[in-house]
Design a protein around this motif. Structure first.
Motif, PDB file in Angstrom:
ATOM      1  N   GLU A  63      -2.479   0.289   7.618  1.00  0.00           N
ATOM      2  CA  GLU A  63      -3.525   1.311   7.661  1.00  0.00           C
ATOM      3  C   GLU A  63      -2.971   2.597   7.063  1.00  0.00           C
ATOM      4  OE1 GLU A  63      -3.156   3.306  12.072  1.00  0.00           O
ATOM      5  OE2 GLU A  63      -4.252   1.438  11.959  1.00  0.00           O
ATOM      6  N   LEU A  64      -3.854   3.539   6.804  1.00  0.00           N
ATOM      7  CA  LEU A  64      -3.430   4.809   6.230  1.00  0.00           C
ATOM      8  C   LEU A  64      -2.583   5.581   7.235  1.00  0.00           C
ATOM      9  CD1 LEU A  64      -6.710   5.957   4.420  1.00  0.00           C
ATOM     10  CD2 LEU A  64      -4.615   5.037   3.368  1.00  0.00           C
ATOM     11  N   TYR A  65      -1.520   6.189   6.725  1.00  0.00           N
ATOM     12  CA  TYR A  65      -0.596   6.925   7.586  1.00  0.00           C
ATOM     13  C   TYR A  65       0.256   7.801   6.669  1.00  0.00           C
ATOM     14  CZ  TYR A  65       2.246   7.603  11.798  1.00  0.00           C
ATOM     15  OH  TYR A  65       2.866   8.137  12.914  1.00  0.00           O
ATOM     16  N   PRO A  66       0.815   8.893   7.185  1.00  0.00           N
ATOM     17  CA  PRO A  66       1.641   9.740   6.310  1.00  0.00           C
ATOM     18  C   PRO A  66       2.736   8.975   5.573  1.00  0.00           C
ATOM     19  CG  PRO A  66       1.176  10.884   8.357  1.00  0.00           C
ATOM     20  CD  PRO A  66       0.609   9.507   8.504  1.00  0.00           C
ATOM     21  N   TYR A  67       3.380   8.013   6.274  1.00  0.00           N
ATOM     22  CA  TYR A  67       4.393   7.177   5.630  1.00  0.00           C
ATOM     23  C   TYR A  67       3.961   5.716   5.726  1.00  0.00           C
ATOM     24  CZ  TYR A  67       7.316  11.343   6.116  1.00  0.00           C
ATOM     25  OH  TYR A  67       7.815  12.629   6.064  1.00  0.00           O
ATOM     26  N   THR A  68       4.050   5.010   4.604  1.00  0.00           N
ATOM     27  CA  THR A  68       3.667   3.606   4.585  1.00  0.00           C
ATOM     28  C   THR A  68       4.722   2.797   3.833  1.00  0.00           C
ATOM     29  OG1 THR A  68       2.384   3.894   2.545  1.00  0.00           O
ATOM     30  CG2 THR A  68       1.198   4.122   4.635  1.00  0.00           C
ATOM     31  N   GLY A  69       4.793   1.508   4.145  1.00  0.00           N
ATOM     32  CA  GLY A  69       5.703   0.624   3.427  1.00  0.00           C
ATOM     33  C   GLY A  69       6.749  -0.019   4.325  1.00  0.00           C
ATOM     34  N   ARG A  70       7.237  -1.156   3.889  1.00  0.00           N
ATOM     35  CA  ARG A  70       8.268  -1.876   4.624  1.00  0.00           C
ATOM     36  C   ARG A  70       9.642  -1.260   4.370  1.00  0.00           C
ATOM     37  NH1 ARG A  70       5.856  -6.286   6.680  1.00  0.00           N
ATOM     38  NH2 ARG A  70       3.921  -6.972   5.652  1.00  0.00           N
ATOM     39  N   ILE A  71      10.564  -1.535   5.266  1.00  0.00           N
ATOM     40  CA  ILE A  71      11.873  -0.880   5.212  1.00  0.00           C
ATOM     41  C   ILE A  71      12.615  -1.184   3.922  1.00  0.00           C
ATOM     42  CG2 ILE A  71      14.174  -0.856   6.273  1.00  0.00           C
ATOM     43  CD1 ILE A  71      12.774  -1.039   9.003  1.00  0.00           C
ATOM     44  N   THR A  72      12.595  -2.441   3.473  1.00  0.00           N
ATOM     45  CA  THR A  72      13.311  -2.768   2.235  1.00  0.00           C
ATOM     46  C   THR A  72      12.743  -1.983   1.053  1.00  0.00           C
ATOM     47  OG1 THR A  72      11.873  -4.723   2.100  1.00  0.00           O
ATOM     48  CG2 THR A  72      14.125  -5.064   2.899  1.00  0.00           C
ATOM     49  N   TRP A  73      11.427  -1.867   0.991  1.00  0.00           N
ATOM     50  CA  TRP A  73      10.805  -1.106  -0.097  1.00  0.00           C
ATOM     51  C   TRP A  73      11.159   0.371   0.010  1.00  0.00           C
ATOM     52  CZ3 TRP A  73       7.262   2.905  -0.257  1.00  0.00           C
ATOM     53  CH2 TRP A  73       6.711   3.186  -1.518  1.00  0.00           C
ATOM     54  N   LEU A  74      11.145   0.898   1.214  1.00  0.00           N
ATOM     55  CA  LEU A  74      11.461   2.315   1.416  1.00  0.00           C
ATOM     56  C   LEU A  74      12.880   2.634   0.946  1.00  0.00           C
ATOM     57  CD1 LEU A  74       9.943   2.733   5.000  1.00  0.00           C
ATOM     58  CD2 LEU A  74       9.027   3.727   2.889  1.00  0.00           C
ATOM     59  N   ILE A  75      13.792   1.685   1.150  1.00  0.00           N
ATOM     60  CA  ILE A  75      15.182   1.895   0.729  1.00  0.00           C
ATOM     61  C   ILE A  75      15.331   1.688  -0.774  1.00  0.00           C
ATOM     62  CG2 ILE A  75      17.549   1.019   0.925  1.00  0.00           C
ATOM     63  CD1 ILE A  75      16.943   0.347   3.850  1.00  0.00           C
ATOM     64  N   LYS A  76      14.787   0.585  -1.278  1.00  0.00           N
ATOM     65  CA  LYS A  76      14.938   0.243  -2.705  1.00  0.00           C
ATOM     66  C   LYS A  76      14.387   1.330  -3.618  1.00  0.00           C
ATOM     67  CE  LYS A  76      14.816  -4.822  -2.452  1.00  0.00           C
ATOM     68  NZ  LYS A  76      13.990  -6.026  -2.763  1.00  0.00           N
ATOM     69  N   THR A  77      13.245   1.877  -3.260  1.00  0.00           N
ATOM     70  CA  THR A  77      12.580   2.858  -4.116  1.00  0.00           C
ATOM     71  C   THR A  77      13.111   4.278  -3.935  1.00  0.00           C
ATOM     72  OG1 THR A  77      10.855   3.223  -2.460  1.00  0.00           O
ATOM     73  CG2 THR A  77      10.453   1.500  -4.121  1.00  0.00           C
ATOM     74  N   GLY A  78      13.929   4.476  -2.910  1.00  0.00           N
ATOM     75  CA  GLY A  78      14.414   5.817  -2.624  1.00  0.00           C
ATOM     76  C   GLY A  78      13.404   6.670  -1.881  1.00  0.00           C
ATOM     77  N   THR A  79      12.279   6.043  -1.467  1.00  0.00           N
ATOM     78  CA  THR A  79      11.209   6.777  -0.794  1.00  0.00           C
ATOM     79  C   THR A  79      11.689   7.429   0.491  1.00  0.00           C
ATOM     80  OG1 THR A  79       9.530   5.310  -1.731  1.00  0.00           O
ATOM     81  CG2 THR A  79       8.912   6.575   0.229  1.00  0.00           C
ATOM     82  N   ILE A  80      12.461   6.691   1.262  1.00  0.00           N
ATOM     83  CA  ILE A  80      12.893   7.225   2.555  1.00  0.00           C
ATOM     84  C   ILE A  80      13.813   8.428   2.382  1.00  0.00           C
ATOM     85  CG2 ILE A  80      14.877   5.651   2.821  1.00  0.00           C
ATOM     86  CD1 ILE A  80      14.157   5.557   5.809  1.00  0.00           C
ATOM     87  N   ILE A  81      14.673   8.373   1.383  1.00  0.00           N
ATOM     88  CA  ILE A  81      15.576   9.504   1.112  1.00  0.00           C
ATOM     89  C   ILE A  81      14.771  10.719   0.682  1.00  0.00           C
ATOM     90  CG2 ILE A  81      17.412  10.332  -0.406  1.00  0.00           C
ATOM     91  CD1 ILE A  81      18.366   8.381   1.759  1.00  0.00           C
ATOM     92  N   ALA A  82      13.780  10.490  -0.182  1.00  0.00           N
ATOM     93  CA  ALA A  82      12.945  11.601  -0.664  1.00  0.00           C
ATOM     94  C   ALA A  82      12.119  12.204   0.473  1.00  0.00           C
ATOM     95  CB  ALA A  82      12.041  11.106  -1.785  1.00  0.00           C
ATOM     96  N   ASP A  83      11.518  11.345   1.286  1.00  0.00           N
ATOM     97  CA  ASP A  83      10.677  11.837   2.374  1.00  0.00           C
ATOM     98  C   ASP A  83      11.477  12.592   3.432  1.00  0.00           C
ATOM     99  OD1 ASP A  83       8.386  10.827   1.230  1.00  0.00           O
ATOM    100  OD2 ASP A  83       8.350   8.994   2.432  1.00  0.00           O
ATOM    101  N   LEU A  84      12.685  12.125   3.699  1.00  0.00           N
ATOM    102  CA  LEU A  84      13.540  12.796   4.683  1.00  0.00           C
ATOM    103  C   LEU A  84      14.230  14.035   4.106  1.00  0.00           C
ATOM    104  CD1 LEU A  84      15.219   9.701   6.386  1.00  0.00           C
ATOM    105  CD2 LEU A  84      13.607  11.293   7.458  1.00  0.00           C
ATOM    106  N   MET A  85      14.133  14.172   2.788  1.00  0.00           N
ATOM    107  CA  MET A  85      14.768  15.292   2.085  1.00  0.00           C
ATOM    108  C   MET A  85      16.259  15.371   2.445  1.00  0.00           C
ATOM    109  SD  MET A  85      11.816  18.257   2.071  1.00  0.00           S
ATOM    110  CE  MET A  85      11.489  18.201   3.836  1.00  0.00           C
ATOM    111  N   THR A  86      16.905  14.227   2.305  1.00  0.00           N
ATOM    112  CA  THR A  86      18.324  14.136   2.626  1.00  0.00           C
ATOM    113  C   THR A  86      19.084  13.558   1.435  1.00  0.00           C
ATOM    114  OG1 THR A  86      19.894  13.325   4.288  1.00  0.00           O
ATOM    115  CG2 THR A  86      18.139  11.812   3.635  1.00  0.00           C
TER     116      THR A  86
END
Length: 274
Positions: free
Chosen positions: A202-225
């Motif tokens: 469903e719609l949410y500020p953050y979406t996606g599975r953990i592997t995708w979040l890591i592979k794409t760098g999304t989690i690093i960008a979103d956490l600003m770390t």
């Protein structure tokens, strides 16, 4: 009415069961249902039960005259005088069909010896600790983030939890609210604990599975770390496929699986992977 008693070696005398010394009867103190498929419950903590944050124990029921028990991660901090567990309701599941019906008039049997691979001692010293989980896989990490030692060992602890819908985040959110009122842990977690909650259906500020979040760098960008580096450590718990996918990804990034007798970069709960 559900009879909830279990012992590996038991004697039935005058229609009563005697528990062997390695098991204890634990009275249910509270039960909370979060969704049609998720619930948590608390019990009295047996005096002889000692455990490390992140470990699990076996809990047992007698179901239709048969002894049945399952591994459940302990959500409680080691300093608590209660035990807490977080469970999914498996459709037509033998164990959870009965477990979900427990009330404060019920008791369960717990094995007083804990075990598990999700322990801090299995990781080398590091700076950031990522706790990667899906669904009820967050359970052992509740114990870990309520442990002062976690914050002594790491500069930053980041919980990454992925669920199907936002309603399934309620248990974790409740525990975070509890932490803000808990003097045992609040001073340690302040400015060190972060969490990243992602939804897949469903719609949410953050979406996606953990592997995708890591592979794409999304989690690093979103956490600003900063990007993952050799001082990062990881713990993984969730569905069998999630664990396999995430551990394969970490290995491809150069991280090494650890154990208590050989601390390394990441660990996962092997009890939940056949």
């Amino acid at each position: 009415m559900i009879l909830i008693m279990y012992t590996c070696f038991y004697i039935k005398m005058n229609n009563k069961f005697e528990l062997s010394s390695e098991y204890a009867l634990a009275k249910i103190l509270s039960v909370k249902h979060y969704t049609n498929t998720l619930f948590s419950f608390k019990t009295i903590k047996p005096n002889k039960l000692k455990f490390k944050s992140g470990e699990f124990i076996m809990i047992g029921l007698i179901i239709r005259g048969e002894l049945v028990f399952r591994a459940y991660s302990i959500c409680s901090p080691t300093w608590s005088n209660t035990l807490e567990f977080y469970s999914i309701k498996v459709p037509n599941g033998l164990f959870t069909t009965f477990l979900q019906k427990i009330t404060t008039d019920s008791s369960i049997i717990v094995k007083t010896k804990s075990t598990g691979t999700l322990v801090l001692e299995a990781l080398k010293p590091g700076k950031r600790l990522f706790l990667l989980c899906t669904g009820t896989g967050v359970a052992p990490f509740i114990s870990i983030i309520f442990d002062p030692e976690t914050y002594i060992k790491y500069d930053e602890i980041i919980v990454v939890l992925t669920c199907r819908c936002s309603q399934e985040l309620q248990y974790f959110n409740d525990k975070i609210k509890q932490m803000t009122k808990e003097p045992h842990i609040r001073p340690y977690a302040k400015n060190k604990l972060r969490f990243y909650l992602s939804i897949t259906q469903e719609l949410y500020p953050y979406t996606g599975r953990i592997t995708w979040l890591i592979k794409t760098g999304t989690i690093i960008a979103d956490l600003m770390t900063y990007n993952f580096d050799k001082m990062d450590r990881f713990m993984i718990c969730g569905s069998q496929q999630m664990i396999l996918d995430v551990t394969d990804l970490l290995k491809s990034l150069g991280y090494i699986e650890g154990a208590i007798n050989n601390p390394q970069d990441f660990v996962y709960e092997k009890a939940y992977v056949s």
